[in-house]
Structures are given as structure tokens and as C-alpha cells.
Design a protein around this motif. Sequence first.
Motif, PDB file in Angstrom:
ATOM      1  N   ARG A  15       0.819  -1.208   0.000  1.00  0.00           N
ATOM      2  CA  ARG A  15       0.000   0.000   0.000  1.00  0.00           C
ATOM      3  C   ARG A  15       0.859   1.268   0.000  1.00  0.00           C
ATOM      4  NH1 ARG A  15      -3.062  -3.765   2.853  1.00  0.00           N
ATOM      5  NH2 ARG A  15      -5.234  -3.781   2.207  1.00  0.00           N
ATOM      6  N   GLU A  33      -2.909   4.574  -1.473  1.00  0.00           N
ATOM      7  CA  GLU A  33      -4.364   4.542  -1.471  1.00  0.00           C
ATOM      8  C   GLU A  33      -4.905   5.808  -0.826  1.00  0.00           C
ATOM      9  OE1 GLU A  33      -5.985   0.895   0.043  1.00  0.00           O
ATOM     10  OE2 GLU A  33      -4.422  -0.287  -0.892  1.00  0.00           O
ATOM     11  N   GLU A  34      -6.138   6.143  -1.137  1.00  0.00           N
ATOM     12  CA  GLU A  34      -6.741   7.352  -0.591  1.00  0.00           C
ATOM     13  C   GLU A  34      -7.205   7.106   0.841  1.00  0.00           C
ATOM     14  OE1 GLU A  34     -10.443  10.243  -1.647  1.00  0.00           O
ATOM     15  OE2 GLU A  34      -9.270   9.439  -3.313  1.00  0.00           O
ATOM     16  N   LYS A  83      -7.370   1.181   5.550  1.00  0.00           N
ATOM     17  CA  LYS A  83      -7.330   0.266   4.398  1.00  0.00           C
ATOM     18  C   LYS A  83      -6.615  -1.036   4.728  1.00  0.00           C
ATOM     19  CE  LYS A  83      -9.089   3.240   1.441  1.00  0.00           C
ATOM     20  NZ  LYS A  83     -10.347   3.081   0.757  1.00  0.00           N
TER      21      LYS A  83
END
Length: 93
Positions: A15, A33-34, A83
Amino acid sequence: TFEDPNGFDENYTSRFIMYPNPNDGRFTISYLEEVNDFEVFVYDYYGKLIHQQKIDCDPDCQSQIDLPDLTKGIYIVKTLSDKGVSSAKFVVH
């Protein structure tokens, strides 16, 4: 999925990216990732936590980690966000 003896799953997509690797204890970490924020944990080869930092993703999910007192060797960086968890090894030269 194969899990190596150190407990790291070798068959996953990270990630984050970190560079440079190897480094001198100073490196950049960018979350891919957001998320609103994430935590960074740095462990020595024996699993001892030596650094912990929360990074806010405003305006971006990138931060400079500055650990100039690290001795030469192999370290593990782990990220934690909503996440999930991701980890990687890095070398200090």
C-alpha cells in the motif's frame, strides 16, 4: 500464499512505496491509497519498535522519515490505515 519465516506475506501488493532503499536512515514514504491518515512503524531486525509516527494526508500522503541514528542493518517498516496493514524491509548502509 506462502508466508516466510519472518511472518511477512510475500504475495501481496504493498500500500506504500519508500525510497531510497538502501538509505542512511532518511527516506520518503508515500501511501498509494486514498486515506485521511496512516501510521508508520519502524522495527529493527529483532522486532523491537524503534519509531512510530502518524502522518496526515493533507495535502498528500507523503512524508520524509528522518532516523539518522540508525545503525547499519535490515529494518522493517509497517504502515497501518483504515485500508489495512502493509510492510516492507529496508536496508541502512
